[in-house]
Design a protein around this motif. Sequence first.
Motif, PDB file in Angstrom:
ATOM      1  N   HIS A 333     -10.094-170.504  31.204  1.00 48.19           N
ATOM      2  CA  HIS A 333     -10.701-169.820  30.055  1.00 48.19           C
ATOM      3  C   HIS A 333     -12.220-169.919  30.165  1.00 48.19           C
ATOM      4  CE1 HIS A 333     -11.150-168.432  25.888  1.00 48.19           C
ATOM      5  NE2 HIS A 333     -12.046-169.389  25.729  1.00 48.19           N
ATOM      6  N   TYR A 334     -12.896-168.791  30.027  1.00 50.51           N
ATOM      7  CA  TYR A 334     -14.363-168.748  30.087  1.00 50.51           C
ATOM      8  C   TYR A 334     -14.889-168.153  28.782  1.00 50.51           C
ATOM      9  CZ  TYR A 334     -19.038-168.432  32.073  1.00 50.51           C
ATOM     10  OH  TYR A 334     -20.372-168.615  32.327  1.00 50.51           O
ATOM     11  N   THR A 335     -15.931-168.778  28.227  1.00 52.33           N
ATOM     12  CA  THR A 335     -16.543-168.313  26.984  1.00 52.33           C
ATOM     13  C   THR A 335     -17.993-167.951  27.237  1.00 52.33           C
ATOM     14  OG1 THR A 335     -15.109-169.732  25.635  1.00 52.33           O
ATOM     15  CG2 THR A 335     -17.118-168.886  24.602  1.00 52.33           C
ATOM     16  N   ILE A 336     -18.336-166.699  26.953  1.00 53.94           N
ATOM     17  CA  ILE A 336     -19.732-166.253  26.990  1.00 53.94           C
ATOM     18  C   ILE A 336     -20.291-166.430  25.590  1.00 53.94           C
ATOM     19  CG2 ILE A 336     -21.286-164.339  27.455  1.00 53.94           C
ATOM     20  CD1 ILE A 336     -19.173-163.172  29.308  1.00 53.94           C
ATOM     21  N   ASP A 337     -21.225-167.353  25.442  1.00 52.57           N
ATOM     22  CA  ASP A 337     -21.713-167.719  24.116  1.00 52.57           C
ATOM     23  C   ASP A 337     -22.569-166.628  23.483  1.00 52.57           C
ATOM     24  OD1 ASP A 337     -22.028-169.874  22.054  1.00 52.57           O
ATOM     25  OD2 ASP A 337     -24.149-169.615  22.582  1.00 52.57           O
ATOM     26  N   ASP A 338     -23.298-165.862  24.299  1.00 49.97           N
ATOM     27  CA  ASP A 338     -24.190-164.838  23.749  1.00 49.97           C
ATOM     28  C   ASP A 338     -24.124-163.596  24.621  1.00 49.97           C
ATOM     29  OD1 ASP A 338     -26.108-163.337  22.534  1.00 49.97           O
ATOM     30  OD2 ASP A 338     -27.763-164.736  22.811  1.00 49.97           O
ATOM     31  N   LEU A 339     -23.291-162.649  24.202  1.00 50.73           N
ATOM     32  CA  LEU A 339     -23.171-161.370  24.889  1.00 50.73           C
ATOM     33  C   LEU A 339     -23.691-160.295  23.942  1.00 50.73           C
ATOM     34  CD1 LEU A 339     -22.076-159.731  27.338  1.00 50.73           C
ATOM     35  CD2 LEU A 339     -19.918-159.526  26.065  1.00 50.73           C
TER      36      LEU A 339
END
Length: 715
Positions: A333-339
Amino acid sequence: MRFTLSIAAALTITVSPIATADYDLESLLELPLCSLADTKVVSATRSAQSLVDVAASVHVITAKEINRSGARSVADALALAPGLHVAKYSNYDWGVTARGQNQALSNNLLVMVDGRSVFNPMFSGVDWDLIPVSMDNIAQIEVVLGPVGTIWGGNAVNGVINIITLDAESAPSGKLAVKEGNYDYSEYQIHESTSVGEYGYLSGYFEFVDHKPWTSDEQRVDPLQHYNVYTERFGARFDYQKLAHTLSVQAGGIRSREDYLWAKNQPHFLFPGQPSFVEFDTETTMQEYFTGLQHIYDVENGDSWENKVWLTYSSNDGTDRNASFWRFDLDSHYTIDDLWGTKLGFGGNVRIIDEELGLYTASEQYSMPYLRITDDAAFLNQSYGIYANWDIDLGDRTKLTLGNRWQYNNLTYGVEAQPQIRMSYELSDSQRLWAGWGRAVVTPSRLELSTTFHENYYVESGAHDLTDRKYDYIASYLYQGNEDLGIESVETYELGYRFWDGNDIQLSLSGFYSVHDNIRALKGISVERLVIVGGSSPGTVGTYIERYISQYIDPLWSETMGGEASVKWQPIEQLQVNANYSYKRIVGHCKGSICGSNDAVKRQIENQPNHFVNAQVMWDISPEWWVSSTMQYVSESQLHRDFIDDPSYIWPKVLSFDAAISWQAADCLPRITASVENLGADGSKEYPDSLRSFENGTQYWLTLEWDYDEVDWSK
């Protein structure tokens, strides 16, 4: 004699918000009520989030509430949450459901412990007495009501239960505990933890439980009250954290050995000269062992990447549940904090299960009272999924979440979508309004697709023909799987409200409406009759066999509506009052030829209790003394006139009280806790008589806990 209830499960978590905080177990037990804004949960969105911002019905059972309740099992602790129906079948069998039917082999509730599934795919449910977790190692239990299939995959149709354990640094250290009670209840525990180098911690525990299968004075169990259930539970955990890397390695397991009364038929044409029916004592063993690794990498820009892998082995040698499996789980699981001002989480999972069902001879298919057979005992069950969840801020007060999961399985060779839309609106600094819609599916199972369940009955001289000749008689009931069944799915619409006032009070309200499609039913297909001439018991001319064959079909669908209300109130720092109320109503529908003029097939799914109440009072009188009391109420179900006119099918009213009082003279001395369970409901049943449930008696026990790390050995 064992009746195993399966209510099923799977849920995968990220790192525990409690585990990353600077808490140990003792501080968790002494913490006052936390504000909703300070309560972090991971189960609704897969990332640590303040409870006030979660656009879902989420309830947190804290370590203190579990400890004060005296709960000795996860199932008992779950009665503290709204929206769940927890029913006890015997002294170690429970049925647990959320917003749906409480029944054996129910599979619409996911259950996990630290990211590892405790769902048994061989029997499509959860053995609640075989969850390999120590109650003293639980940091909190998160209960999410409603569909969360986008985040966690199959079976998250009516809710998920996320059991989060303490990390190695926070786990109990230097602790011995002994529990002794009536019905020959004994439990022994040892917990330890230590630092390993500058950045690592190691913890472990071992527990042994010995108890009777029943807390009942019923005549049918009196000759068997010398039986016992012996359970060993153990676990170890290593946690390492340095800079951007967090690593957790776990291993553990559980083994339960049970004195067991088994019986079998001995038809004369197979067992000449033998008694027609024999009973014998035996011992069955159920076990599960696991190991796994979780790694989180916190990227400098605020992103995070989490990977976890688990390997599980489970087996059961019971004559009615002869099966085993190896399961491999891999999740990333990967989370992009600010897209572009939003947050995007995405990932994928692989699950491979090497399943093995028991094999039976042709004679056993007539002599065993019940068994499950299949043409292919071995099967490699495979499931692959990808998913994404997108959080968008629509102004300063409104947050929108869009998500979907696509899951493939090699049982039906299909890909199922599980989308969701959720929104949260900030009414004020201490109030939130939220709404949501989601669809989730039940993971297909070999049980209903490609296996056949047998029930056999045998009576010597039990049949006659037109000439009044006598025959031995065998009745076999076969419930066949059906590979053309549709995927069960649930769509739910929800609306909720939260209010809190600092650490003094929390209020949560939620309402829901859901539609459950492709519910299973059995349809009679044929009756086969066979006569075996000769070789029968004295005075008979042969054996007469009738085989009643039914098959699973999916003509039913239902509407469920209801809601939950819960409040936690702390009028003074030493006193906390928790209370919750839940309501649900199920309306059944039927389509197809099986419906005809008989409404019973759809009315039977409506036969569930409607009202559920739970209350808990915890009073920390002084540093030495605390008392606690818990009440549970479940209303009686109402039979529809089109279903059946038989009161044995009614779910009975349940009203019971638990209480505990605890004293510790000094930190270096043991804490003594006296507990009692099921006050006011001695000999009551929590399941309908038609399901042959057992009475639950009043239980009491004494606990001695000694934290020997608190002793100053230099004196």
